[in-house]
Motif scaffolding. Structure first.
Motif, PDB file in Angstrom:
ATOM      1  N   GLU A 305       0.819  -1.212   0.000  1.00  0.00           N
ATOM      2  CA  GLU A 305       0.000   0.000   0.000  1.00  0.00           C
ATOM      3  C   GLU A 305       0.854   1.263   0.000  1.00  0.00           C
ATOM      4  O   GLU A 305       0.465   2.275  -0.590  1.00  0.00           O
ATOM      5  N   LYS A 309       0.657   4.077  -2.934  1.00  0.00           N
ATOM      6  CA  LYS A 309       0.477   5.509  -2.690  1.00  0.00           C
ATOM      7  C   LYS A 309       1.563   6.320  -3.407  1.00  0.00           C
ATOM      8  O   LYS A 309       1.296   7.369  -4.007  1.00  0.00           O
ATOM      9  N   TYR A 312       0.924   6.823  -7.139  1.00  0.00           N
ATOM     10  CA  TYR A 312       0.017   7.934  -7.398  1.00  0.00           C
ATOM     11  C   TYR A 312       0.739   9.279  -7.323  1.00  0.00           C
ATOM     12  O   TYR A 312       0.456  10.203  -8.086  1.00  0.00           O
TER      13      TYR A 312
END
Length: 484
Positions: A305, A309, A312
């Protein structure tokens, strides 16, 4: 003096004449069915798809008559990827890219595929023998040779399709030849898609239309995505409206269709497709593998995760902005997207799982940018969905966001041909180009008005009668609409 009987007879004949004239005009105005072959080699550079359609350039007539694929030899793929590397390094300047190509091949093998210098030299010798033969082992490989090689492979694809379907070249009206994309940056009005349209036309004895995107880019459009108008035609034909269609190739694109009005279409590139995963696989295997086949790595990994992140935040900064925050219409070049350094610490399994989740998540998150009601029916097209991990991630995230009311089908499950669809787009568009019908609209590329495009090349043996009529009525297609 004309009596009443004569007046009645004149009136009768005038009515017959007007009816005949109306029938003739209707016949002239009505589009006629034609046979068209579409050719597509996408940014993944894994091969060529060729599809045969019977169509009149509208949703009224679209008949799938056959499809073939040819896979690139791994050496062809390296040569093409090095061409892409050279053109991108020089921001679409083909003159500089030509000069740089011999060194670009070395740089691509060493910097992108992480080969050792001795392996780079051996690979270049192998590629030279593949392209030139043993007699010219030491001849430098040029960019023009790669473009010619690519064009010849498209000739092979068309002949394979004709052989499979049983049609003769003389029966085919037109070939829609997308060409090989090497660079796409609409912000500087540049899109480099290579291939020799006239050579292809003469070799096949069939009219060829290529250069579909240039006019859109020149008029201020993004030049992509071009799939939406064809997606809408299929949805109209099969009464599947409203619908969302998501194509996953090297780059993902999404089409939202709420009705049959082309001006209400929404289409854009939400983010990467499988192109970033392919690049990671090539780097981790030094070019021995080109993709996460059947999700073999990703399904044995875990999504990180933190890295998700970071993807992005860092992977896609275009024209100084985070692409994921910019409003549609918008489009991508595969070179816009970076493999961020945070991936380096992950195993190949975890890196693939994270990138595959990223593909799905960017599609879902892109919908937040739209002020539009989302359809409950989704169709997935393109080779990326052969990776079960990407599909699972998409369905899982769709259901979490919208509940179980969303129905998701692959194009094949919906009765379409997923593998053929991208090639079919350019079979369909070749006809529309000859007819001067739109290929793009404001809601798909941001072009100011619905716009046609493409350039037609007539073979040395001459075109079919159907093509001849269309070209006579639309002579601008021979110059790529440059006289308009």
């Amino acid at each position: 003096m004309i009596n009443q009987h004569d007046l009645c007879m004149i009136h009768h004949h005038v009515i017959i004449y007007l009816n005949d004239l109306d029938e003739q005009l209707t016949h002239i105005e009505k589009d006629f069915d034609m046979l068209s072959i579409g050719l597509m080699s996408g940014t993944s550079m894994d091969g060529i798809d060729a599809a045969l359609l019977e169509t009149d350039g509208s949703a009224d007539v679209i008949k799938d008559l056959g499809h073939v694929s040819i896979s690139y030899d791994p050496r062809s793929k390296i040569l093409l990827k090095a061409a892409e590397y050279a053109v991108r390094k020089h921001v679409g300047d083909m003159g500089k890219a030509r000069s740089y190509y011999p060194q670009a091949l070395r740089d691509y093998l060493g910097k992108e595929l992480k080969m050792l210098e001795i392996d780079v030299s051996n690979k270049i010798s192998e590629l030279s023998i593949y392209l030139h033969g043993i007699e010219q082992l030491h001849s430098p490989i040029t960019l023009d040779e790669i473009i010619q090689h690519s064009t010849e492979l498209h000739v092979v694809a068309v002949k394979k399709l004709l052989n499979k379907t049983g049609y003769e070249a003389t029966q085919i009206d037109v070939v829609g030849y997308h060409g090989q994309t090497l660079f796409h940056r609409p912000s500087i009005k540049t899109s480099v898609i290579v291939g020799h349209g006239q050579y292809l036309a003469d070799q096949l004895g069939i009219t060829v239309v290529d250069d579909f995107r240039s006019r859109d880019v020149a008029e201020g459009g993004q030049g992509a995505p071009f799939a939406p108008l064809y997606h809408q035609a299929l949805a109209i034909r099969d009464k599947k409206i409203p619908v969302a269609i998501v194509n996953c190739g090297g780059i993902a694109n999404i089409t939202l269709i709420k009705n049959s009005n082309e001006l209400d279409l929404i289409g854009f590139d939400p983010g990467p497709g499988n192109g970033l995963i392919d690049r990671l696989i090539r780097q981790r295997t030094q070019g021995k593998e080109n993709m996460d086949t059947d999700g073999q790595y990703g399904k044995n990994g875990q999504v990180n995760e933190q890295v998700l992140k970071a993807l992005y935040e860092k992977s896609l900064i275009k024209d100084g902005k985070n692409y994921f925050l910019t409003q549609p219409p918008k489009s991508l070049d595969i070179g816009d997207i970076e493999l961020i350094s945070e991936l380096d610490s992950l195993s190949i399994e975890d890196a693939c799982a994270t990138l595959e989740a990223f593909v799905a998540d960017t599609i879902i998150n892109s919908l937040k940018l739209l002020d539009a009601e989302l359809p409950p029916y989704w169709i997935l097209a393109g080779g990326g969905w052969h990776n079960p991990v990407i599909r699972h991630e998409l369905e899982n995230r769709l259901n979490k966001k919208f509940g179980k009311s969303v129905q998701v089908l692959t194009a094949d499950e919906a009765g379409w041909n997923s593998q053929a669809m991208e090639a079919q787009i350019f079979a369909y568009f070749a006809i529309r180009s000859l007819q001067n019908k739109p290929l793009s609209v404001p809601g798909t590329t941001g072009v100011p008005k619905p716009l046609s495009g493409g350039q037609a090349y007539l073979p040395n043996i001459g075109p079919t009668e159907a093509v001849k009529k269309l070209v006579q009525a639309n002579i601008a297609v021979l110059s790529g609409y440059k006289e308009i």
